[in-house]
Design a protein around this motif. Structure first.
Motif, PDB file in Angstrom:
ATOM      1  N   THR A 179       0.812  -1.215   0.000  1.00 12.65           N
ATOM      2  CA  THR A 179       0.000   0.000   0.000  1.00 12.65           C
ATOM      3  C   THR A 179       0.851   1.273   0.000  1.00 12.65           C
ATOM      4  N   GLU A 180       2.094   1.154   0.464  1.00 12.72           N
ATOM      5  CA  GLU A 180       2.895   2.348   0.710  1.00 12.72           C
ATOM      6  C   GLU A 180       3.208   3.129  -0.565  1.00 12.72           C
ATOM      7  N   PHE A 181       3.549   2.408  -1.638  1.00 10.91           N
ATOM      8  CA  PHE A 181       3.895   3.094  -2.881  1.00 10.91           C
ATOM      9  C   PHE A 181       2.672   3.799  -3.471  1.00 10.91           C
ATOM     10  N   SER A 182       1.560   3.071  -3.593  1.00  7.33           N
ATOM     11  CA  SER A 182       0.388   3.649  -4.259  1.00  7.33           C
ATOM     12  C   SER A 182      -0.171   4.838  -3.490  1.00  7.33           C
ATOM     13  N   HIS A 183      -0.266   4.719  -2.176  1.00  3.54           N
ATOM     14  CA  HIS A 183      -0.815   5.826  -1.390  1.00  3.54           C
ATOM     15  C   HIS A 183       0.147   7.006  -1.362  1.00  3.54           C
ATOM     16  N   SER A 184       1.440   6.745  -1.317  1.00  7.14           N
ATOM     17  CA  SER A 184       2.413   7.847  -1.332  1.00  7.14           C
ATOM     18  C   SER A 184       2.384   8.588  -2.659  1.00  7.14           C
ATOM     19  N   LEU A 185       2.216   7.851  -3.759  1.00 11.26           N
ATOM     20  CA  LEU A 185       2.148   8.499  -5.076  1.00 11.26           C
ATOM     21  C   LEU A 185       0.909   9.389  -5.171  1.00 11.26           C
ATOM     22  N   ALA A 186      -0.221   8.903  -4.648  1.00  6.85           N
ATOM     23  CA  ALA A 186      -1.444   9.707  -4.665  1.00  6.85           C
ATOM     24  C   ALA A 186      -1.297  10.957  -3.806  1.00  6.85           C
ATOM     25  N   VAL A 187      -0.720  10.806  -2.618  1.00  7.30           N
ATOM     26  CA  VAL A 187      -0.497  11.941  -1.718  1.00  7.30           C
ATOM     27  C   VAL A 187       0.386  12.985  -2.388  1.00  7.30           C
ATOM     28  N   ALA A 188       1.450  12.531  -3.022  1.00 11.11           N
ATOM     29  CA  ALA A 188       2.369  13.473  -3.674  1.00 11.11           C
ATOM     30  C   ALA A 188       1.684  14.219  -4.807  1.00 11.11           C
ATOM     31  N   MET A 189       0.913  13.521  -5.631  1.00 11.57           N
ATOM     32  CA  MET A 189       0.243  14.195  -6.754  1.00 11.57           C
ATOM     33  C   MET A 189      -0.791  15.186  -6.262  1.00 11.57           C
ATOM     34  N   GLU A 190      -1.566  14.813  -5.239  1.00 11.38           N
ATOM     35  CA  GLU A 190      -2.549  15.752  -4.715  1.00 11.38           C
ATOM     36  C   GLU A 190      -1.867  16.987  -4.130  1.00 11.38           C
ATOM     37  N   SER A 191      -0.744  16.783  -3.445  1.00 10.11           N
ATOM     38  CA  SER A 191      -0.061  17.884  -2.773  1.00 10.11           C
ATOM     39  C   SER A 191       0.528  18.894  -3.743  1.00 10.11           C
ATOM     40  N   ILE A 192       1.105  18.412  -4.821  1.00 11.07           N
ATOM     41  CA  ILE A 192       1.831  19.308  -5.725  1.00 11.07           C
ATOM     42  C   ILE A 192       1.013  19.741  -6.927  1.00 11.07           C
ATOM     43  N   ALA A 193      -0.175  19.172  -7.133  1.00 13.31           N
ATOM     44  CA  ALA A 193      -0.941  19.455  -8.349  1.00 13.31           C
ATOM     45  C   ALA A 193      -1.188  20.940  -8.596  1.00 13.31           C
ATOM     46  N   PRO A 194      -1.635  21.730  -7.593  1.00 13.52           N
ATOM     47  CA  PRO A 194      -1.881  23.148  -7.871  1.00 13.52           C
ATOM     48  C   PRO A 194      -0.643  23.892  -8.341  1.00 13.52           C
ATOM     49  N   ALA A 195       0.529  23.510  -7.828  1.00 13.05           N
ATOM     50  CA  ALA A 195       1.763  24.199  -8.217  1.00 13.05           C
ATOM     51  C   ALA A 195       2.307  23.678  -9.537  1.00 13.05           C
TER      52      ALA A 195
END
Length: 442
Positions: A179-195
């Motif tokens: 679960t760690e890779f998939s959830h971390s990738l989603a968290v990263a994309m959500e966090s940086i998407a506006p920028a």
């Protein structure tokens, strides 16, 4: 290293897996579920991409207490408007510039807003592993098992970024939290998407985007997030597929799809577009991975095979949306269990029941008046109905789903019924804003 050799054996020799399916077909869950999970182990793929920048950590979603987990719709606004633009898909960035949506009243460009609904259901085994991971790490995650997702509005614009990510369960064979890779990738994309997607970008994200060889918005987002989690060191190993989209205020949808998750566009009750999966062979999709050096070295000693999939391998497409279009993003837990005719019928029924679509005198479906007032409930309803139908199909031992039919055709063995898996669905509804000079035609 026996588990590693076993997973590589399954990946390299799918006919052996076929024999296992055939031998234990009559034993069905919970034992056959373990065999299916073993086939997922064949999805272990290796990547040799260069490392990059530090991960941005951000909590995503909420942990469910069993059953379906639902997310609220994204903010919507503006009165209903008329149709805009034309359908179809263009090639990747650089081959065709996305066309502008048709003018909406008084010659101004059409303005779109979006409602997003979510539903997910973890299969039993991955749900148990995910909960164990939560107890260890203390993180907040949705009840999606090894799947993950994100959706976010881009700053103060009406544009949205969203995506689904399917973690490779085969990593559990070698003691890695899948679960760690998939959830971390989603968290990263959500966090940086506006920028990353919006302008102007800020801080170190801006410099990364400027230096990137990509110019296609969802690919920039996927590539930047992948680089960040690889370089952070917080995810030691793992992998996932990814299907990422960016819907602009002008009604343009850009997508980057790597692996066997996917998306579909439905317009006025008809299937306008459905993405195609990328696989190396049966049930071995393209995927992003983080491989420890020790595993790479062992693989080299044993003459192992590296897939080497990277964000640049994703299939890119551009679509021009119209008012009332529905876009479904989903993991293969849905696509392996529901045929296009199945999910199309569910979307149509849900949108009518939710009040977003209506039939004219000739029986043709189209956007209903006062659509924004009902949009949030409608997309949540559609997502919930899709997950519920996929879950029931996955547990059906007699009715052959898409996965079973493909196994019978490509692997030549009589696999029957559905395929238990994590299921995650995002439903996006496009709404054209108007000053009142554009009317909805029914």
């Amino acid at each position: 290293m026996a588990p590693i050799r076993l997973s590589l054996l399954v990946a390299a020799y799918p006919t052996i897996t076929a024999a296992l399916f055939l031998a234990f077909q009559r034993l069905r869950p919970p034992f056959l579920q373990r065999i299916i999970a073993g086939q997922h182990g064949g999805r272990l793929a290796y990547s040799t991409s260069a490392l990059g920048l530090a991960r941005t950590a951000k909590a995503l979603g909420a942990v469910g207490d069993g059953g379906l987990a639902f997310g609220g719709g994204a903010a919507v606004g503006g009165p209903a408007g008329g149709a805009a633009g034309s359908g179809g898909a263009a090639g990747p960035a650089g081959t065709a510039a996305p066309g502008a949506a048709a003018a909406g009243g008084r010659g101004r460009p059409a303005e779109f807003s979006y409602a997003v609904g979510m539903a997910c259901q973890a299969k039993r085994a991955s749900a148990q592993r995910a909960m164990a991971s939560l107890r260890v790490r203390g993180a907040d995650r949705p009840n999606s098992g090894e799947d993950s997702f994100f959706y976010t509005q881009l700053g103060d614009t009406s544009a949205h970024a969203l995506g689904v990510i399917d973690g490779v369960g085969g990593w559990c064979e070698v003691g890695v939290d899948a679960t760690e890779f998939s959830h971390s990738l989603a968290v990263a994309m959500e966090s940086i998407a506006p920028a990353v997607v919006g302008a102007p970008a800020a801080g170190d994200v801006a410099s990364r985007v400027a230096a990137s060889k990509f110019a296609f918005a969802p690919l920039v987002l996927l590539d930047t997030a992948y680089t960040m989690i690889k370089s952070s060191g917080q995810v030691e190993a793992g992998g996932s597929t990814a299907c990422v989209g960016v819907a602009t205020a002008g009604g343009v949808l850009q997508t980057a799809n790597l692996g066997d998750s996917g998306y579909a566009i439905v317009r006025n009750g008809s299937l306008l577009y459905a993405s195609q999966p990328q696989t190396h062979f049966f049930n071995a999709p393209f995927q992003l991975s983080i491989i420890p050096e020790s595993m790479l070295a062992e693989d080299e000693r044993q003459g192992g095979r590296h897939f080497g999939d990277e964000p640049a391998d994703a299939v890119l497409a551009t679509h021009t949306l119209r008012h009332g279009d529905v876009v479904m993003f989903c993991t293969d837990g849905l696509l392996d269990n529901l045929a296009p005719t199945d999910y199309l019928a569910i979307i149509n029924k849900s949108m009518v029941a939710g009040g977003c679509w209506a039939r004219d005198a000739g029986g043709r479906l189209g956007p209903a008046p006062d659509l924004p007032d009902r949009a949030r409930d409608a997309v949540d309803l559609a997502a919930a109905n899709l997950v519920d139908a996929a879950l029931r199909a996955s547990l059906d031992t007699k009715t052959d789903g898409p996965f079973a039919l493909e196994a019978q055709q490509k692997m030549r063995f009589p696999y029957r019924g559905g395929k238990p898996d994590d299921i995650t669905v995002l439903v996006l509804l496009a709404q054209q804003q108007s000053d009142g000079s554009v009317r909805v035609r029914l």
